[in-house]
Write a protein that holds these residues in place. Structure first.
Motif, PDB file in Angstrom:
ATOM      1  N   GLU A  14     -41.477 -34.428   5.860  1.00 19.72           N
ATOM      2  CA  GLU A  14     -41.895 -35.699   6.440  1.00 19.72           C
ATOM      3  C   GLU A  14     -40.892 -36.783   6.085  1.00 19.72           C
ATOM      4  O   GLU A  14     -40.492 -36.919   4.938  1.00 19.72           O
ATOM      5  N   PHE A  15     -40.457 -37.542   7.072  1.00 16.53           N
ATOM      6  CA  PHE A  15     -39.527 -38.632   6.806  1.00 16.53           C
ATOM      7  C   PHE A  15     -39.980 -39.867   7.573  1.00 16.53           C
ATOM      8  O   PHE A  15     -40.791 -39.790   8.498  1.00 16.53           O
ATOM      9  N   THR A  16     -39.469 -41.016   7.164  1.00 21.25           N
ATOM     10  CA  THR A  16     -39.846 -42.279   7.799  1.00 21.25           C
ATOM     11  C   THR A  16     -38.620 -42.922   8.424  1.00 21.25           C
ATOM     12  O   THR A  16     -37.501 -42.776   7.923  1.00 21.25           O
ATOM     13  N   LEU A  36     -34.976 -34.019  -5.153  1.00 28.89           N
ATOM     14  CA  LEU A  36     -33.799 -34.842  -5.365  1.00 28.89           C
ATOM     15  C   LEU A  36     -34.004 -36.236  -4.787  1.00 28.89           C
ATOM     16  O   LEU A  36     -33.831 -37.245  -5.477  1.00 28.89           O
ATOM     17  N   ARG A  37     -34.393 -36.307  -3.505  1.00 28.30           N
ATOM     18  CA  ARG A  37     -34.549 -37.632  -2.902  1.00 28.30           C
ATOM     19  C   ARG A  37     -35.715 -38.387  -3.539  1.00 28.30           C
ATOM     20  O   ARG A  37     -35.619 -39.580  -3.820  1.00 28.30           O
ATOM     21  N   ILE A  38     -36.803 -37.690  -3.788  1.00 29.65           N
ATOM     22  CA  ILE A  38     -37.968 -38.349  -4.379  1.00 29.65           C
ATOM     23  C   ILE A  38     -37.626 -38.936  -5.741  1.00 29.65           C
ATOM     24  O   ILE A  38     -37.958 -40.091  -6.044  1.00 29.65           O
ATOM     25  N   GLN A  39     -36.928 -38.174  -6.573  1.00 26.10           N
ATOM     26  CA  GLN A  39     -36.604 -38.655  -7.916  1.00 26.10           C
ATOM     27  C   GLN A  39     -35.572 -39.779  -7.894  1.00 26.10           C
ATOM     28  O   GLN A  39     -35.650 -40.711  -8.698  1.00 26.10           O
ATOM     29  N   LEU A  51     -25.801 -30.536  -1.487  1.00 26.67           N
ATOM     30  CA  LEU A  51     -26.194 -31.931  -1.283  1.00 26.67           C
ATOM     31  C   LEU A  51     -26.824 -32.111   0.092  1.00 26.67           C
ATOM     32  O   LEU A  51     -27.845 -32.810   0.237  1.00 26.67           O
ATOM     33  N   HIS A  52     -26.255 -31.481   1.119  1.00 26.41           N
ATOM     34  CA  HIS A  52     -26.840 -31.569   2.457  1.00 26.41           C
ATOM     35  C   HIS A  52     -28.234 -30.943   2.475  1.00 26.41           C
ATOM     36  O   HIS A  52     -29.163 -31.485   3.085  1.00 26.41           O
ATOM     37  N   GLN A  53     -28.376 -29.822   1.822  1.00 23.14           N
ATOM     38  CA  GLN A  53     -29.660 -29.136   1.826  1.00 23.14           C
ATOM     39  C   GLN A  53     -30.750 -29.963   1.144  1.00 23.14           C
ATOM     40  O   GLN A  53     -31.875 -30.067   1.647  1.00 23.14           O
ATOM     41  N   ASN A  79     -30.880 -34.322   2.597  1.00 24.80           N
ATOM     42  CA  ASN A  79     -31.355 -34.519   3.969  1.00 24.80           C
ATOM     43  C   ASN A  79     -32.799 -34.075   4.164  1.00 24.80           C
ATOM     44  O   ASN A  79     -33.381 -34.304   5.220  1.00 24.80           O
ATOM     45  N   ASP A  80     -33.380 -33.431   3.172  1.00 28.96           N
ATOM     46  CA  ASP A  80     -34.795 -33.072   3.180  1.00 28.96           C
ATOM     47  C   ASP A  80     -35.567 -34.191   2.503  1.00 28.96           C
ATOM     48  O   ASP A  80     -35.479 -34.381   1.287  1.00 28.96           O
TER      49      ASP A  80
END
Length: 600
Positions: free
Chosen positions: A387-389, A111-114, A100-102, A105-106
């Motif tokens: 890339e993060f905001t 995972l985050r995009i979906q 989950l951290h891997q 946090n990216d």
């Protein structure tokens, strides 16, 4: 060979449909149990014990929610309608979960995009991974917060199941998804529409004496008085506001002092205070554009009118009580005529006399807004090239020498935490697993109720590094803060990043949605209020008026600036999650905007 296949149809009918590739196929007509919407008790009390008790909308888990009764508790005779017999839930940081951290946090991970795509159609405010539970049993949970009244259970349940399936597709099978109602707080609610405000450049009145902020320690053992005296000093944690909002309850906390290196060798550095932009500039009326000193200046005052008059009222009441009791001292008579903030003591009469000349907001100006970037998200490339905001929500306040007793070059980042008794009491309301570390902080770094911060910030890598332990109590950075409203509290920083959706409304009513990474902090301080039958209720780490406060670790290193909070109630002044921006990130951004800064 007979194969039994299940299909959805009329219940209780067994139908033989013939041969399929030489095999006899028999379809067993059954119906899978339909999900059931939560009843009112589950909606209202599923998160019982968590600050402001957010309402449940939907969840992916299928277990039947039951009233977890605590046999040692009975309903309060003062509030019999509340479910005091329930075990209260608490929130904790995630702890170790390498996959989950891997992935989460990216910012560029699927995972985050979906997950963000799955919730795109709902009016969400924040996405957090936290542990939720009670009695020592905690479940890592994906918590999606939506604005109250905007999502039905039917649609919410579909979204929760979709988020759960995305987690499963990425090999994360032990994390359910829950959707709850919560608002994102920036500042105190309640500014009336069309409230008459006065810009500093046109404020009228006589030329008052300037309040000089005291630089010595707060010399009192009275807990309540000490927090009022503190606001007359140059310590961090004091209540500040722009003079434009002197008469409305929109306040914040002085966060941190920075030094701007001079452009010419031999010149003195410029000392500024760091706070949140949205507490200094109202985007609804002033817009989101960059502010710089060349524009009409904005004055920043120590204490808004309500706070100042409240402090003065309490000092005058105490002095009246002291006089009528026949205990007025000659020392009080002698100092009454010559009282000033240059020599604050513990005498209420002296304090009241010292404050009376500065009721006009223009006499309490300690600085002017120097610079604030455009209120927008910044796109940053991480060390892993993702890339993060994050939200550029910071402002620099130029300190005025005439408003400070000490020379600006000698001002330090010192946080007033309270009296010895109040500090000890606050630390004792944290779990035993934290008390030894807090005791070390108290004995080694706190003197006369004050903590001097180091001149080095906590590195970003240390804030979001996956812990080596499964123990939730050791799974994040143990931090503290002192805020103008919530005063002293302690918490754990979550090593899994939160994603927050800010909605900024312009003067013309146009909404702009800004999605930002934030650092979530969960309180370790418990509430021991006598009104609660259960004595171990989790407190809030920060209140609304604490925004702008500096967060620091047990080594005295500044770690971040509080920017917002999440709460289950629109009008609450506290919440279950506090959000902060890591200080190292802010300092780098300030430098990129042309200010060569360092901690004083």
């Amino acid at each position: 060979m007979i194969i039994l296949l299940h299909f959805k149809g009329q219940p209780g009918i067994l139908t033989q449909v013939g041969q399929l590739h030489g095999l006899q196929a028999i379809f067993l007509n059954t119906t899978m149990p339909e999900p059931i919407a939560p009843d009112l008790d589950e909606v209202e009390f599923y998160y019982y014990g968590i600050v402001q008790c957010p309402r449940l909308v939907a969840r992916s888990s299928t277990h039947v929610w039951v009233h977890r009764q605590n046999p040692n508790n009975t309903r309060s005779r003062f509030y019999p309608e509340l479910p005091y017999s329930l075990y209260p839930k608490t929130l904790h940081t995630v702890g170790r979960h390498p996959l989950l951290h891997q992935l989460w946090n990216d910012a560029g991970s699927s995972l985050r995009i979906q997950i963000l795509q799955a919730i795109n159609g709902i009016d969400w405010t924040s996405v957090d991974f936290l542990r939720v539970g009670h009695n020592g049993e905690y479940q890592i949970t994906l918590m999606v917060a939506v604005r109250p009244g905007t999502l039905t259970w039917n649609y919410g349940h579909t979204v929760a199941l979709r988020c759960k399936s995305i987690l499963d597709e990425h090999g994360i099978h032990d994390v359910p998804c829950e959707i709850l109602e919560a608002v994102l707080h920036f500042r105190v609610e309640g500014k009336p529409k069309n409230y008459p405000t006065v810009d500093s450049e046109v404020e009228t009145g006589s030329d008052p004496t300037t309040l000089q902020l005291f630089s010595g320690p707060v010399s009192t053992k009275d807990e309540y008085k000490s927090h009022r005296i503190k606001d007359l000093t140059d310590r961090l944690g004091t209540q500040i506001a722009t003079s434009q909002f002197n008469n409305v309850p929109i306040s914040s906390t002085k966060g941190l002092y920075l030094s701007i290196r001079p452009a010419c060798p031999g010149d003195d550095p410029q000392v500024v205070a760091l706070t949140c932009r949205h507490l200094m500039i109202d985007s609804e009326t002033k817009g989101a554009q960059k502010y710089q000193k060349s524009l009409p200046f904005k004055e920043v005052i120590q204490m808004d009118r309500h706070t100042y008059m409240s402090h003065l009222y309490h000092f005058e009441k105490e002095s009246e009580s002291y006089s009528t009791s026949g205990h007025e001292s000659s020392e009080g008579d002698q100092t009454h005529a010559a009282a000033s903030t240059a020599d604050l003591g513990d005498n209420a009469m002296v304090l009241a006399h010292a404050m009376r000349p500065f009721m006009d907001a223009s006499s309490r100006v300690f600085g002017r807004l120097l610079y604030s970037p455009e209120f927008s998200v910044a796109f940053t490339i991480g060390s892993d090239f993702s890339e993060f905001t994050w939200l550029r929500d910071w402002a620099l306040i130029e300190l005025l020498p005439k408003s400070h007793q000490a020379a600006l070059s000698s001002i330090q980042n010192i946080v007033y935490l309270g009296t010895e008794n109040s500090i000890r009491d606050c630390m004792s309301r944290n779990g035993e697993q934290y008390q030894r570390r807090l005791m070390d902080l108290r004995t080694s770094l706190i003197t006369n109720g004050e903590l001097k911060l180091q001149r080095v910030a906590v590195p970003m890598e240390e804030i979001f590094t996956s812990p080596e332990t499964e123990n939730v109590h050791k799974s994040g950075l143990l931090v503290g803060k002192y805020g103008a409203s919530g005063q002293l509290s302690f918490g754990l920083g979550n090593t899994l990043k939160s994603v927050v959706r800010h909605i900024v409304t312009s003067e013309r009513g146009r909404e702009t949605k800004l999605i930002s990474e934030e650092w979530a902090i969960i309180s370790t301080t418990m509430n021991h209020s006598r009104h609660w039958a259960e004595n171990h209720r989790q407190d809030s780490f920060a209140w609304v008026g604490d925004f702008g406060s500096c967060v620091w670790d047990t080594q005295g290193r500044p770690a971040g600036i509080i920017t917002a909070g999440s709460s289950g109630s629109q009008h609450a002044i506290d919440g279950h999650i506090t959000y902060a921006q890591p200080l190292e990130r802010l300092l780098k951004d300030i430098t990129l905007d042309g200010f060569d800064v360092e901690l004083v």
